[in-house]
Design a protein around this motif. Structure first.
Motif, mmCIF file in Angstrom:
data_model
loop_
_atom_site.group_PDB
_atom_site.id
_atom_site.type_symbol
_atom_site.label_atom_id
_atom_site.label_comp_id
_atom_site.label_asym_id
_atom_site.label_seq_id
_atom_site.Cartn_x
_atom_site.Cartn_y
_atom_site.Cartn_z
ATOM 1 N N HIS A 17 0.823 -1.210 0.000
ATOM 2 C CA HIS A 17 0.000 0.000 0.000
ATOM 3 C C HIS A 17 0.863 1.268 0.000
ATOM 4 O O HIS A 17 0.480 2.285 0.588
ATOM 5 C CB HIS A 17 -0.956 0.024 1.192
ATOM 6 C CG HIS A 17 -2.010 -1.025 1.158
ATOM 7 N ND1 HIS A 17 -1.902 -2.209 1.857
ATOM 8 C CD2 HIS A 17 -3.190 -1.080 0.491
ATOM 9 C CE1 HIS A 17 -2.970 -2.951 1.638
ATOM 10 N NE2 HIS A 17 -3.771 -2.294 0.810
ATOM 11 N N ALA A 56 -0.530 2.866 5.465
ATOM 12 C CA ALA A 56 -1.901 2.376 5.367
ATOM 13 C C ALA A 56 -2.153 1.357 6.475
ATOM 14 O O ALA A 56 -1.408 0.387 6.618
ATOM 15 C CB ALA A 56 -2.120 1.737 3.997
ATOM 16 N N LEU A 76 -8.731 6.782 0.278
ATOM 17 C CA LEU A 76 -9.374 5.500 0.562
ATOM 18 C C LEU A 76 -10.407 5.125 -0.495
ATOM 19 O O LEU A 76 -10.803 3.961 -0.588
ATOM 20 C CB LEU A 76 -10.022 5.525 1.942
ATOM 21 C CG LEU A 76 -9.108 5.864 3.127
ATOM 22 C CD1 LEU A 76 -9.844 5.656 4.440
ATOM 23 C CD2 LEU A 76 -7.819 5.053 3.096
ATOM 24 N N TYR A 99 -7.032 0.604 -2.332
ATOM 25 C CA TYR A 99 -7.238 0.952 -0.923
ATOM 26 C C TYR A 99 -8.547 0.386 -0.369
ATOM 27 O O TYR A 99 -9.024 0.822 0.677
ATOM 28 C CB TYR A 99 -7.221 2.473 -0.753
ATOM 29 C CG TYR A 99 -5.833 3.051 -0.798
ATOM 30 C CD1 TYR A 99 -5.099 3.277 0.361
ATOM 31 C CD2 TYR A 99 -5.227 3.361 -2.011
ATOM 32 C CE1 TYR A 99 -3.824 3.803 0.318
ATOM 33 C CE2 TYR A 99 -3.945 3.886 -2.073
ATOM 34 C CZ TYR A 99 -3.251 4.102 -0.907
ATOM 35 O OH TYR A 99 -1.972 4.612 -0.949
#
Length: 313
Positions: free
Chosen positions: A225, A254, A291, A296
């Motif tokens: 991430h 993340a 997000l 994500y």
């Protein structure tokens, strides 16, 4: 498209002119920038902050003729839809002025500066208060040069290298160092520390940490991430720090189901090589809009974190 600086001396003179004019601008997140610029009446710049801060189109009479000439000489002026535009922004941190890329930052070699930079510099200043003056430091992925410049200004006898793979970043960082009066900030091309020789007493970095499908260099942090690059920086620093040397790392992590994969990955490395280290969340929730982006789907938040580690003497 790649960015370039035609005349660094002209950009330096432009920076001096802005400083003498009392210019001040705090750069916000891209989302806030879009919202503010989208308001009625903000379509065109009416002053220097609109030109060099908000990156708005402007007419020639908004900027003093001398500044406009310096922009042309530096190669940081272009025409769009019949209006002029600056191709660089200028942000201020206290009395220091930093040139970086204009908004929006779409180019692969864009030089980013924003809220992360302010958090990075604030944490860096706190850590330097109790630090033994380093003889040699390096700011990995220096971008605008802000980290290296702050180190050089705090420790005037320290060689504070600004390292980056982006030639445009190195050219801007060199100008920014001159504007700050930082005498010992060589700006050198390097992939992490691979192209630099010798050891360091201090390694610092504020790297890209976003998982970017387009893999833009100024945003993309790789796997995990976006944390993979930060792991690579920890590895490079631990390998090249002199005995008793320090790593200072600001990055975004993340968090997935309450887990910090970056910390889980580097903990054993730090325990093995460091006499002491500490890790803290500076902000538990940054760039929440990310997000909604691809990759994500399982991330619950992105935290801004600070790692301060000292290798064994």
């Amino acid at each position: 498209m790649t960015s370039s600086l035609r005349d660094p001396d002209a950009l330096f003179e432009l920076g001096q002119a802005l400083q003498q004019a009392g210019y001040q601008f705090v750069t916000v997140t891209p989302a806030s920038h879009r919202r503010v610029n989208g308001r009625d009446g903000n379509e065109r710049a009416r002053d220097l902050r609109g030109v060099f801060g908000w990156s708005r189109p402007f007419s020639a009479d908004v900027v003093p003729a001398g500044m406009l000439d310096l922009m042309r000489r530096a190669g940081v002026l272009r025409e769009r839809d019949g209006h002029l535009c600056a191709t660089v922004r200028a942000s201020t941190v206290g009395e220091r002025l930093y040139f970086h890329s204009a908004f929006p930052t779409r180019e692969d070699d864009a030089v980013f500066f924003g809220p992360d930079t302010y958090r990075y510099l604030a944490a860096l200043k706190r850590s330097m208060e109790a630090m033994t003056p380093p003889a040699r430091a390096v700011d990995i992925g220096t971008g605008s040069g802000a980290g290296a410049i702050e180190v050089a200004c705090r420790f005037p006898d320290c060689e504070a290298v600004g390292a980056d793979i982006n030639p445009f970043a190195l050219s801007l960082a060199a100008v920014n160092a001159r504007l700050a009066g930082a005498a010992h900030v060589p700006t050198l091309h390097s992939d992490l520390l691979k192209d630099l020789d010798g050891g360091f007493d201090l390694v610092l970095s504020n790297p890209p940490y976003i998982l970017d499908p387009s893999e833009l260099r100024y945003r993309h942090g790789g796997g995990m991430h976006g944390a993979a690059l930060s792991v690579d920086i920890v590895d490079a620093a631990l390998e090249r720090l002199r005995p008793g040397g320090t790593l200072l790392l600001y990055t975004g992590i993340a968090i997935v189901e309450g887990r910090d994969a970056f910390l889980e990955t580097v903990r054993s490395k730090l325990d093995a090589r460091c006499s002491n280290w500490r890790y803290e969340e500076l902000d538990p929730d940054i760039f929440g809009g990310q997000l909604d982006c691809e990759g994500y789907e399982d991330v619950e938040r992105i935290a801004a974190v600070w790692l301060h580690a000292t290798v064994r003497g």
